[in-house]
Design a protein around this motif. Structure first.
Motif, PDB file in Angstrom:
ATOM      1  N   HIS A 149       0.882  -1.169   0.000  1.00  0.00           N
ATOM      2  CA  HIS A 149       0.000   0.000   0.000  1.00  0.00           C
ATOM      3  C   HIS A 149       0.920   1.219   0.000  1.00  0.00           C
ATOM      4  CE1 HIS A 149      -3.209  -2.759   1.027  1.00  0.00           C
ATOM      5  NE2 HIS A 149      -2.699  -3.026   2.218  1.00  0.00           N
ATOM      6  N   VAL A 150       0.848   2.054  -1.009  1.00  0.00           N
ATOM      7  CA  VAL A 150       1.834   3.117  -1.182  1.00  0.00           C
ATOM      8  C   VAL A 150       1.294   4.464  -0.696  1.00  0.00           C
ATOM      9  CG1 VAL A 150       3.190   4.428  -2.858  1.00  0.00           C
ATOM     10  CG2 VAL A 150       2.964   1.939  -3.092  1.00  0.00           C
ATOM     11  N   VAL A 151       2.076   5.130   0.164  1.00  0.00           N
ATOM     12  CA  VAL A 151       1.791   6.496   0.596  1.00  0.00           C
ATOM     13  C   VAL A 151       3.019   7.334   0.267  1.00  0.00           C
ATOM     14  CG1 VAL A 151       1.198   8.022   2.507  1.00  0.00           C
ATOM     15  CG2 VAL A 151       0.332   5.664   2.470  1.00  0.00           C
ATOM     16  N   ALA A 152       2.851   8.334  -0.593  1.00  0.00           N
ATOM     17  CA  ALA A 152       3.965   9.179  -1.016  1.00  0.00           C
ATOM     18  C   ALA A 152       3.610  10.641  -0.750  1.00  0.00           C
ATOM     19  CB  ALA A 152       4.269   8.954  -2.495  1.00  0.00           C
ATOM     20  N   PRO A 153       3.987  11.178   0.420  1.00  0.00           N
ATOM     21  CA  PRO A 153       3.625  12.550   0.759  1.00  0.00           C
ATOM     22  C   PRO A 153       4.605  13.566   0.189  1.00  0.00           C
ATOM     23  CG  PRO A 153       4.694  11.500   2.616  1.00  0.00           C
ATOM     24  CD  PRO A 153       4.653  10.470   1.527  1.00  0.00           C
ATOM     25  N   SER A 154       4.137  14.808   0.095  1.00  0.00           N
ATOM     26  CA  SER A 154       5.026  15.929  -0.188  1.00  0.00           C
ATOM     27  C   SER A 154       5.613  16.405   1.134  1.00  0.00           C
ATOM     28  CB  SER A 154       4.262  17.080  -0.849  1.00  0.00           C
ATOM     29  OG  SER A 154       3.803  16.725  -2.136  1.00  0.00           O
ATOM     30  N   ILE A 155       6.933  16.509   1.211  1.00  0.00           N
ATOM     31  CA  ILE A 155       7.587  16.997   2.419  1.00  0.00           C
ATOM     32  C   ILE A 155       7.049  18.389   2.747  1.00  0.00           C
ATOM     33  CG2 ILE A 155       9.813  17.780   3.354  1.00  0.00           C
ATOM     34  CD1 ILE A 155      11.143  15.595   1.706  1.00  0.00           C
ATOM     35  N   PRO A 156       6.792  18.695   4.029  1.00  0.00           N
ATOM     36  CA  PRO A 156       6.324  20.036   4.389  1.00  0.00           C
ATOM     37  C   PRO A 156       7.203  21.131   3.783  1.00  0.00           C
ATOM     38  CG  PRO A 156       6.180  18.600   6.283  1.00  0.00           C
ATOM     39  CD  PRO A 156       6.870  17.809   5.207  1.00  0.00           C
ATOM     40  N   GLY A 157       6.554  22.055   3.071  1.00  0.00           N
ATOM     41  CA  GLY A 157       7.288  23.118   2.395  1.00  0.00           C
ATOM     42  C   GLY A 157       7.612  22.813   0.955  1.00  0.00           C
ATOM     43  N   PHE A 158       7.310  21.609   0.488  1.00  0.00           N
ATOM     44  CA  PHE A 158       7.549  21.211  -0.895  1.00  0.00           C
ATOM     45  C   PHE A 158       6.222  20.871  -1.554  1.00  0.00           C
ATOM     46  CE2 PHE A 158      11.533  20.631   1.169  1.00  0.00           C
ATOM     47  CZ  PHE A 158      12.521  20.739   0.220  1.00  0.00           C
ATOM     48  N   GLY A 159       6.161  21.033  -2.864  1.00  0.00           N
ATOM     49  CA  GLY A 159       4.962  20.639  -3.597  1.00  0.00           C
ATOM     50  C   GLY A 159       3.725  21.330  -3.059  1.00  0.00           C
ATOM     51  N   PHE A 160       2.738  20.556  -2.659  1.00  0.00           N
ATOM     52  CA  PHE A 160       1.457  21.098  -2.213  1.00  0.00           C
ATOM     53  C   PHE A 160       1.225  20.902  -0.720  1.00  0.00           C
ATOM     54  CE2 PHE A 160       1.193  19.917  -6.703  1.00  0.00           C
ATOM     55  CZ  PHE A 160       0.854  21.142  -7.259  1.00  0.00           C
ATOM     56  N   SER A 161       2.308  20.696   0.036  1.00  0.00           N
ATOM     57  CA  SER A 161       2.223  20.624   1.497  1.00  0.00           C
ATOM     58  C   SER A 161       2.661  21.953   2.107  1.00  0.00           C
ATOM     59  CB  SER A 161       3.136  19.514   2.052  1.00  0.00           C
ATOM     60  OG  SER A 161       2.606  18.231   1.798  1.00  0.00           O
ATOM     61  N   GLY A 173      10.557  16.906  12.979  1.00  0.00           N
ATOM     62  CA  GLY A 173       9.195  17.389  12.792  1.00  0.00           C
ATOM     63  C   GLY A 173       8.513  16.728  11.610  1.00  0.00           C
ATOM     64  N   THR A 174       9.268  16.548  10.533  1.00  0.00           N
ATOM     65  CA  THR A 174       8.723  15.890   9.345  1.00  0.00           C
ATOM     66  C   THR A 174       8.372  14.437   9.643  1.00  0.00           C
ATOM     67  OG1 THR A 174       9.986  17.319   7.860  1.00  0.00           O
ATOM     68  CG2 THR A 174       9.203  15.234   6.951  1.00  0.00           C
ATOM     69  N   ALA A 175       9.252  13.758  10.378  1.00  0.00           N
ATOM     70  CA  ALA A 175       8.980  12.363  10.748  1.00  0.00           C
ATOM     71  C   ALA A 175       7.717  12.265  11.596  1.00  0.00           C
ATOM     72  CB  ALA A 175      10.174  11.782  11.502  1.00  0.00           C
ATOM     73  N   ASP A 176       7.515  13.216  12.500  1.00  0.00           N
ATOM     74  CA  ASP A 176       6.316  13.232  13.339  1.00  0.00           C
ATOM     75  C   ASP A 176       5.072  13.405  12.479  1.00  0.00           C
ATOM     76  OD1 ASP A 176       4.576  13.326  15.458  1.00  0.00           O
ATOM     77  OD2 ASP A 176       5.282  15.220  16.264  1.00  0.00           O
ATOM     78  N   VAL A 177       5.127  14.336  11.536  1.00  0.00           N
ATOM     79  CA  VAL A 177       3.991  14.567  10.634  1.00  0.00           C
ATOM     80  C   VAL A 177       3.670  13.312   9.834  1.00  0.00           C
ATOM     81  CG1 VAL A 177       3.276  15.788   8.534  1.00  0.00           C
ATOM     82  CG2 VAL A 177       4.266  17.059  10.446  1.00  0.00           C
TER      83      VAL A 177
END
Length: 206
Positions: free
Chosen positions: A158-170, A182-186
């Motif tokens: 099951h694939v989850v590919a987030p945008s790192i906070p401050g990149f893309g649409f995050s 902080g990113t790991a916590d998110v």
């Protein structure tokens, strides 16, 4: 997609990319106004010592200005990548004792149809983006669809590919000190919201 979360800010909503025309026009103007500096005369074996050579940059500028169709790419990404956004709230802590902070996080999420699938957090690095996942997402969620793998044992995810906070649409964090931890916590909170209490993670670089 919507979850049954008790608060509206915890809802998971579908998302489609749409970059404003004014930003596309601004990017075009920047490309048109780009003037590359004169280069030092260096032998071929040293031509990269002072940065990317003009012979490489000039065709790249021409491609982005004349050959790349963002609207076509945007449509392709929206049709092939199941995208969502949700708000992740990080409670106050030793690092940020004053207040909580809430970030809207953008991510791609595709569940596998295979019963033994493992949740996979797929993290991009700088200067890449979540778009990288488009090349592998089908093979990861349904490996039997790949040529030559129909009858062999292949692990599905099951694939989850987030945008790192401050990149893309995050959203970016405005808190000084927000970074790797902080990113790991998110991301852990995001995986929990999707129902994944245990998962594997893959990333490169940062």
């Amino acid at each position: 997609m919507n979850t049954s979360a008790p608060h509206d800010d915890e809802a998971i909503t579908t998302y489609s990319m749409h970059v404003s025309a004014k930003y596309l026009e601004l990017t075009k103007k920047k490309l048109e106004l780009t003037r590359l500096p004169r280069e030092l005369e260096l032998p071929d074996e040293r031509i990269w010592e002072q940065g990317t050579p003009k012979s490489v940059l000039e065709p790249l500028l021409d491609f982005w200005l004349e050959g790349y169709d963002w609207r076509a790419a945007e449509s392709r990404f929206n049709s092939t990548l199941p995208q969502y956004r949700t708000t992740i709230t990080i409670p106050s802590s030793i690092t940020f004792p004053d207040a909580t902070q809430s970030l809207r996080i953008h991510f791609v999420h595709k569940r596998s149809k295979h019963p033994n699938a493992i949740p996979l957090l797929l993290c991009h690095t700088w200067p890449s983006s979540f778009i990288e996942v488009q090349r592998v997402i089908d093979g990861l969620t349904d490996p039997h669809s790949l040529p030559g793998h129909a009858n062999s044992a292949q692990q599905a995810f099951h694939v989850v590919a987030p945008s790192i906070p401050g990149f893309g649409f995050s959203d970016a964090s405005m808190k000084e000190g927000f970074g790797l931890h902080g990113t790991a916590d998110v991301f852990q909170r995001l995986m929990g919201r999707l129902g994944y209490t245990q998962f594997v993670a893959h990333g490169t670089g940062w």
